[in-house]
Design an enzyme around this catalytic site. Structure first.
Site, short mmCIF file in Angstrom:
data_model
loop_
_atom_site.label_atom_id
_atom_site.label_comp_id
_atom_site.label_asym_id
_atom_site.label_seq_id
_atom_site.Cartn_x
_atom_site.Cartn_y
_atom_site.Cartn_z
N ASP A 29 -4.52 -12.96 3.71
CA ASP A 29 -6.03 -12.49 4.37
C ASP A 29 -7.05 -12.58 3.60
OD1 ASP A 29 -4.57 -10.67 2.30
OD2 ASP A 29 -4.36 -9.18 3.84
N HIS A 62 -6.04 -7.58 -0.44
CA HIS A 62 -6.37 -6.01 -0.27
C HIS A 62 -5.60 -5.45 -1.53
CE1 HIS A 62 -6.89 -6.75 3.98
NE2 HIS A 62 -7.99 -6.29 3.62
N HIS A 68 0.69 -1.06 0.15
CA HIS A 68 -0.49 -0.20 -0.04
C HIS A 68 0.88 1.05 0.18
CE1 HIS A 68 -3.45 -1.89 0.65
NE2 HIS A 68 -3.23 -2.81 1.71
#
Ligand code: 3YP
Ligand code: ZN
Length: 365
Positions: free
Chosen positions: A262, A176, A137
């Site tokens: 995740d 994500h 990120h």
């Protein structure tokens, strides 16, 4: 056949402090002090399982080194590096770190660099970098979402600058969106970024199929948002119908995988259902593609994954796939998770995958 493996005890000393999961504890708001989701346990327990299972004996241990200012500044601004050095927050408030945190972040980025260099130099055939803190990120001028430095982007920039590697494909299977890596290379037609993620989780309003790269890099960013509840069948279909064909079309010299766990069936931060066997299959499809397309040059860099009990089995399966292990460690949780209703490809998942398939035609070949 040699598989490189990077781990360092300092990765477990990156201190995300007392938190209520992802928010700072604040009793006035009812936020009881607890651990941060991104604490050392999941990753440390991956390493311990790798040691205890004996898999470590089939790996070639690679030594991480701290990423230098020069290496970091190929991707990040001097202001971001200075902020990390000053010990204030990483920039988004969601990426806390303790004293000396920059040194550990340097060692994480440098761990991915070391893995990529060793693969490119032919010292090992492929590699797994079990690093912390994560990186996908982080943006040029700020940390974000538990990430301080853009580990993978820094490694891509390093091997391109010093090893003459030209075309790199980054495949991000963290649940994500890999927004940081995508942003760094958005305008670069020689770096393909493919992110498979749960739709609209984090960052908010990010990772849409309509994000496709910019200018000369149009087509070199591919996003495969999947609906909540996607399991092994949906991920296998996404790999077979979008990710592997994207790699075939792009024809990379090197593949780097943002290996988050995740999307796992028990993760607290997302709602997917992938199991250890699913992660093994995902990894095998990428390893097989790299074998056909770039002499097997593939590096996995660990990212998210927050269930300390299950992540070790998922990552262990991936590392086994890299090492070509033929007698894998059984997943003790297989009876609990492999047969959940909805593990097979569902029609609404198929629709999302078919929509992403339409992006293949514009990938720069
Ligand atoms: C950051 C804040 C809310 C969700 C969280 C995601 C971190 C992560 O695992 N990114 O890959
Ligand atoms: Zn994640």
């Amino acid at each position: 056949m040699a598989t490189g493996y990077v781990y360092h005890e300092l990765y477990g000393w990156h201190d995300t402090g007392t938190h209520a999961g992802l928010l700072p504890a604040d009793p006035r708001r009812g936020l009881q002090p607890h651990r941060h989701f991104e604490n050392a346990e999941a990753k440390r327990r991956v390493h311990e399982l790798v040691v205890v299972s004996g898999l470590i004996d089939r790996l070639t241990r690679l030594r991480p080194r701290p990423a230098s200012d020069e290496e970091i500044l190929r991707v990040h601004t001097a202001a971001h590096l200075a902020r990390l050095a000053s010990g204030s927050d990483a920039g988004d408030g969601g990426s806390p770190f303790g004293p000396g945190g920059l040194d550990i972040a340097r060692l994480a980025a440098g761990g991915v660099i070391a893995a990529a260099e060793s693969v490119v130099d032919g010292e090992v055939d492929n590699a797994y970098a079990l690093v912390r803190p994560p990186g996908h990120h982080a943006l040029p001028d700020t940390g974000m979402g538990f990430c301080l430095l853009a580990n993978i982007a820094i490694a891509v920039a390093a091997v391109r600058a010093t090893r003459g590697v030209r075309r790199v494909a980054v495949v991000d299977i963290d649940v994500h969106h890999g927004n940081g890596t995508q942003a760094v290379f958005a305008a670069d037609p020689d770096v393909l970024t493919v992110s498979v993620h749960q739709e609209r989780v984090f960052p908010p309003d990010s990772g849409h199929r309509t994000e496709r790269g910019e200018g000369a890099g149009f087509g070199s960013a591919v996003n495969v948002p999947l609906p909540p509840g996607t399991g092994n069948g949906g991920y296998a279909a996404a790999m077979a119908r979008v990710v592997v064909p994207a790699l075939e079309r792009f024809a990379p010299d090197l593949v780097i995988v943002a290996a988050g766990y995740d999307a796992g069936a028990t993760d607290p931060l997302a709602r997917m259902m992938v199991t250890a066997s699913g992660f093994r299959a995902i990894a095998s499809s990428l390893i097989e593609a790299a074998g056909r397309l770039c002499a097997g040059r593939i590096v996995f860099a660990h990212e998210g994954g927050y269930d300390p009990v299950y992540v070790p089995f998922c990552a262990h399966a991936v590392i086994e796939a890299l090492a070509g292990v033929t007698d894998p460690l059984p997943d003790p949780f297989s009876p609990n998770f492999d047969f959940l209703a909805g593990q097979d490809l569902q029609p609404h998942q198929e629709e999302a995958i078919a929509a992403a398939e339409a992006l293949l035609a514009d990938i720069p070949g």
